[in-house]
Design a protein around this motif. Structure first.
Motif, PDB file in Angstrom:
ATOM      1  N   ASP A  65     -10.460  -0.010   8.781  1.00 59.98           N
ATOM      2  CA  ASP A  65      -9.462   0.719   9.442  1.00 59.98           C
ATOM      3  C   ASP A  65      -8.181   0.500   8.682  1.00 59.98           C
ATOM      4  O   ASP A  65      -7.855  -0.786   8.187  1.00 59.98           O
ATOM      5  CB  ASP A  65      -9.226  -0.022  10.852  1.00 59.98           C
ATOM      6  CG  ASP A  65      -8.387   1.039  11.768  1.00 59.98           C
ATOM      7  OD1 ASP A  65      -7.917   2.114  11.212  1.00 59.98           O
ATOM      8  OD2 ASP A  65      -8.389   0.794  13.010  1.00 59.98           O
ATOM      9  N   PHE A  66      -7.196   1.552   8.692  1.00 63.52           N
ATOM     10  CA  PHE A  66      -5.940   1.183   7.966  1.00 63.52           C
ATOM     11  C   PHE A  66      -5.046   1.305   9.014  1.00 63.52           C
ATOM     12  O   PHE A  66      -4.512   2.208   9.363  1.00 63.52           O
ATOM     13  CB  PHE A  66      -5.651   2.442   6.986  1.00 63.52           C
ATOM     14  CG  PHE A  66      -6.717   2.118   5.692  1.00 63.52           C
ATOM     15  CD1 PHE A  66      -6.529   1.209   4.837  1.00 63.52           C
ATOM     16  CD2 PHE A  66      -7.498   3.313   5.486  1.00 63.52           C
ATOM     17  CE1 PHE A  66      -7.336   1.152   3.653  1.00 63.52           C
ATOM     18  CE2 PHE A  66      -8.426   3.149   4.420  1.00 63.52           C
ATOM     19  CZ  PHE A  66      -8.489   2.116   3.433  1.00 63.52           C
ATOM     20  N   ASP A  67      -4.840   0.017   9.770  1.00 63.11           N
ATOM     21  CA  ASP A  67      -3.726   0.172  10.764  1.00 63.11           C
ATOM     22  C   ASP A  67      -2.328  -0.233  10.202  1.00 63.11           C
ATOM     23  O   ASP A  67      -1.999  -0.021   9.506  1.00 63.11           O
ATOM     24  CB  ASP A  67      -4.382  -0.635  11.927  1.00 63.11           C
ATOM     25  CG  ASP A  67      -3.952  -0.380  13.375  1.00 63.11           C
ATOM     26  OD1 ASP A  67      -2.741   0.459  13.505  1.00 63.11           O
ATOM     27  OD2 ASP A  67      -4.434  -0.783  14.319  1.00 63.11           O
ATOM     28  N   ASN A 393       3.499  10.330  15.337  1.00 60.62           N
ATOM     29  CA  ASN A 393       2.281  10.036  14.523  1.00 60.62           C
ATOM     30  C   ASN A 393       2.452  11.041  13.240  1.00 60.62           C
ATOM     31  O   ASN A 393       2.278  12.523  13.423  1.00 60.62           O
ATOM     32  CB  ASN A 393       0.961  10.526  15.391  1.00 60.62           C
ATOM     33  CG  ASN A 393      -0.186  10.297  14.579  1.00 60.62           C
ATOM     34  OD1 ASN A 393      -0.416   9.073  14.132  1.00 60.62           O
ATOM     35  ND2 ASN A 393      -0.804  11.351  14.387  1.00 60.62           N
ATOM     36  N   VAL A 394       2.419  10.638  12.284  1.00 60.29           N
ATOM     37  CA  VAL A 394       2.417  11.452  10.828  1.00 60.29           C
ATOM     38  C   VAL A 394       1.208  11.579  10.181  1.00 60.29           C
ATOM     39  O   VAL A 394       0.790  10.489   9.848  1.00 60.29           O
ATOM     40  CB  VAL A 394       3.582  11.326   9.948  1.00 60.29           C
ATOM     41  CG1 VAL A 394       3.797  11.963   8.947  1.00 60.29           C
ATOM     42  CG2 VAL A 394       4.906  11.213  10.680  1.00 60.29           C
ATOM     43  N   CYS A 395       0.473  12.590   9.861  1.00 58.59           N
ATOM     44  CA  CYS A 395      -0.512  12.714   8.844  1.00 58.59           C
ATOM     45  C   CYS A 395      -0.311  13.891   7.812  1.00 58.59           C
ATOM     46  O   CYS A 395       0.891  14.453   7.716  1.00 58.59           O
ATOM     47  CB  CYS A 395      -1.830  13.248   9.787  1.00 58.59           C
ATOM     48  SG  CYS A 395      -1.769  14.742  10.415  1.00 58.59           S
ATOM     49  N   LEU A 396      -1.151  13.883   7.052  1.00 60.80           N
ATOM     50  CA  LEU A 396      -0.778  14.732   5.839  1.00 60.80           C
ATOM     51  C   LEU A 396      -1.741  15.975   5.709  1.00 60.80           C
ATOM     52  O   LEU A 396      -3.005  15.633   5.874  1.00 60.80           O
ATOM     53  CB  LEU A 396      -1.113  13.842   4.297  1.00 60.80           C
ATOM     54  CG  LEU A 396       0.159  12.861   4.200  1.00 60.80           C
ATOM     55  CD1 LEU A 396      -0.106  11.809   3.108  1.00 60.80           C
ATOM     56  CD2 LEU A 396       1.550  13.319   4.592  1.00 60.80           C
ATOM     57  N   ARG A 446      -3.466   5.398   5.946  1.00 63.70           N
ATOM     58  CA  ARG A 446      -3.636   5.695   7.308  1.00 63.70           C
ATOM     59  C   ARG A 446      -3.450   7.248   7.575  1.00 63.70           C
ATOM     60  O   ARG A 446      -4.129   7.750   8.369  1.00 63.70           O
ATOM     61  CB  ARG A 446      -2.427   4.777   8.299  1.00 63.70           C
ATOM     62  CG  ARG A 446      -2.680   4.815   9.680  1.00 63.70           C
ATOM     63  CD  ARG A 446      -1.311   4.360  10.500  1.00 63.70           C
ATOM     64  NE  ARG A 446      -1.299   2.926   9.944  1.00 63.70           N
ATOM     65  CZ  ARG A 446       0.013   2.460   9.706  1.00 63.70           C
ATOM     66  NH1 ARG A 446       1.016   3.171   9.905  1.00 63.70           N
ATOM     67  NH2 ARG A 446       0.027   1.236   9.124  1.00 63.70           N
ATOM     68  N   SER A 447      -2.498   7.782   6.929  1.00 65.89           N
ATOM     69  CA  SER A 447      -1.995   9.314   7.085  1.00 65.89           C
ATOM     70  C   SER A 447      -3.134  10.352   6.960  1.00 65.89           C
ATOM     71  O   SER A 447      -3.003  11.364   7.477  1.00 65.89           O
ATOM     72  CB  SER A 447      -0.715   9.539   6.388  1.00 65.89           C
ATOM     73  OG  SER A 447      -1.276   9.762   5.076  1.00 65.89           O
TER      74      SER A 447
END
Length: 499
Positions: A65-67, A393-396, A446-447
């Motif tokens: 996990d990348f927390d 919450n930011v994702c790519l 994480r993103s």
């Protein structure tokens, strides 16, 4: 939210032209729906046979996990598509034998690591599969597969490519292309899109040529294609132009066919071309997902909403897809009116779900220099860290098919924020756009994993590895937390497991 509205006025895949294109292709779907890939079935059968063994992966870091921090173990056991055990090798081996299983072992090389599978949160899958049958005239190769901006991308390259492709395709076909970044072609010979239009007319090619721009609803068409369009307008009594000369003059002044005029193209394309596009659609969806899997993507959120696209995806889903397909439209809430944060540019308001957003970080790399030179210069382009600090919450997302489909490229661009299109005279420091907005290496990983899973409402079942959970994992050639920033996009996916 003015920036979202500005971006939607660009040539997004939600444009009415693509709706019209899918309407046309829908007339030929009955034949296309039978073209299910048998190779996919064989591949899945082979996977199911492998699932009868316990596989123990060990000898390096197994990131689970990348927390807030990176969690990793020494070994992982996988059985029947699920994670059987995580921990020190001796404990994992003991648990496997305690349960009465026998195991096969895979020892990681010194540089290799295991990570959770990557997640692409925002993709127009069917439209992308259509466009992949056309030629990509952007700076990433004919099929948009290279991960680095082409250094010699200019109008000369575009014209040479048209001449090359003209000799390579069937005489009866129109030459269709997309993804031409006209703003990147500016030089002494090309000052604006009008010059792109003029230079295309200089080529001695008898077949019709249509090339769609990447950033605006604009199609560059040669003389042969425009002749067909004008003939259609005359036959259908579309009295918008006084004469043929008036038509050609107007198109030249516009720099091509614009806006709703793009729908005229759909009326003049040969029936055989539509048949070819539709017949190959299922296979091309499969090809896109094979490419996605090779890039480490185990889950893909699609935002297709057109009935034809949904019908195709329903047919495709009857065979187990290459990667997990998540209907992002079912979880999408257009929260743009409630958002109190500055978004800069996003692909579409559909990239916003509750308090989560999928950013096209490629805009920084490829449009960043253009952004700071324009009237947008005082605003922040893709404000990654600012959004995180506001609890978003930011994702790519990749911006595929206009930009390459590559989560590791996205992660690298988020950590470096290098304007790759900036002139060579700019120093390394000057090429960085908004240093304070850079992601840490951990945040970038994480993103493209747990944050993207949260965006699609599939966390914690996806985006991490845990005992009892599905073993959607990757074996990478290098550790993305330890390699240099510039090397992240060049990390190879040695193995991608989709369960």
């Amino acid at each position: 939210m003015n920036d979202i509205q500005h971006k939607q006025q660009g040539f997004s895949l939600d444009h009415l032209f693509f709706d019209g294109l899918l309407d046309k292709l829908g007339d030929y779907l009955p034949k296309a729906l039978t073209a299910i890939s048998s190779d996919n079935y064989k591949d899945l059968c082979a996977q199911s046979c492998q699932h009868q063994l316990v596989h123990i992966i060990h000898g390096g870091r197994v990131y689970s996990d990348f927390d807030e921090q990176a969690h990793y173990e020494d070994a992982m056991a996988v059985y029947n598509g699920k994670v059987l055990a995580l921990g020190p090798l001796d404990e994992v081996r003991h648990r496997v034998y305690q349960m009465g299983f026998r195991a096969t072992y895979y020892r990681l090389k010194s540089s290799e690591v295991v990570t959770p599978g990557f997640i692409e949160p925002h993709c127009h899958l069917v439209t992308s599969a259509v466009l992949q049958q056309l030629f990509h005239f952007g700076p990433f190769g004919f099929y948009c597969r290279t991960d680095k901006f082409m250094t010699d991308y200019n109008m000369s390259y575009v014209l040479r490519s048209v001449l090359y492709l003209d000799k390579a395709i069937n005489d009866t076909q129109w030459l269709l292309g997309y993804g031409l970044y006209s703003n990147f072609l500016m030089s002494d010979d090309v000052l604006d899109t009008h010059d792109v239009h003029k230079l295309l007319q200089t080529l001695s090619i008898s077949r019709p040529v249509i090339i769609f721009d990447a950033q605006q609803p604009l199609a560059f068409a040669n003389q042969a294609a425009l002749e067909q369009v004008y003939k259609y307008l005359v036959l259908n009594h579309v009295g918008l132009f006084k004469s043929k000369q008036d038509f050609f003059t107007t198109i030249a002044e516009q720099g091509g066919l614009k806006g709703e005029q793009l729908l005229w193209i759909l009326e003049v394309l040969p029936v055989r071309q539509f048949q070819q596009l539709s017949t190959a659609l299922i296979q091309n969806i499969d090809d896109v997902l094979i490419h996605a899997k090779n890039q480490g993507i185990t889950h893909l959120g699609y935002v297709d909403s057109h009935p034809v696209a949904l019908s195709l995806l329903s047919a495709y889903s009857q065979q187990t897809p290459r990667v997990h397909l998540i209907n992002a439209m079912t979880t999408w809430i257009n929260a743009s009116c409630q958002c109190g944060f500055e978004l800069g540019v996003t692909d579409s308001s559909k990239s916003i779900i509750d308090n989560s957003i999928a950013l096209n970080i490629g805009d920084v790399g490829y449009l960043g220099f253009e952004w700071v030179q324009s009237y947008h210069g005082g605003q922040t382009l893709q404000p990654c860290q600012s959004l995180l600090k506001q609890g978003v919450n930011v994702c790519l997302q990749s911006g595929f098919p206009m930009l390459p489909l590559s989560p590791l490229k996205n992660a690298q661009q988020a950590t470096s924020r290098e304007m790759e299109y900036a002139p060579h005279c700019y120093t390394a420091n000057e090429r960085i756009l908004d240093k304070k907005q850079r992601f840490t290496r951990l945040q970038s990983l994480r993103s493209i994993s747990s944050a993207a899973a949260s965006h699609l409402k599939i966390y914690p079942q996806a985006g991490r590895l845990f005992v009892g959970g599905r073993a959607n994992y990757l074996v990478l050639s290098n550790d993305p937390l330890l390699c240099s920033d510039c090397d992240m996009r060049h990390i190879q996916v040695m193995h991608s497991s989709v369960n």
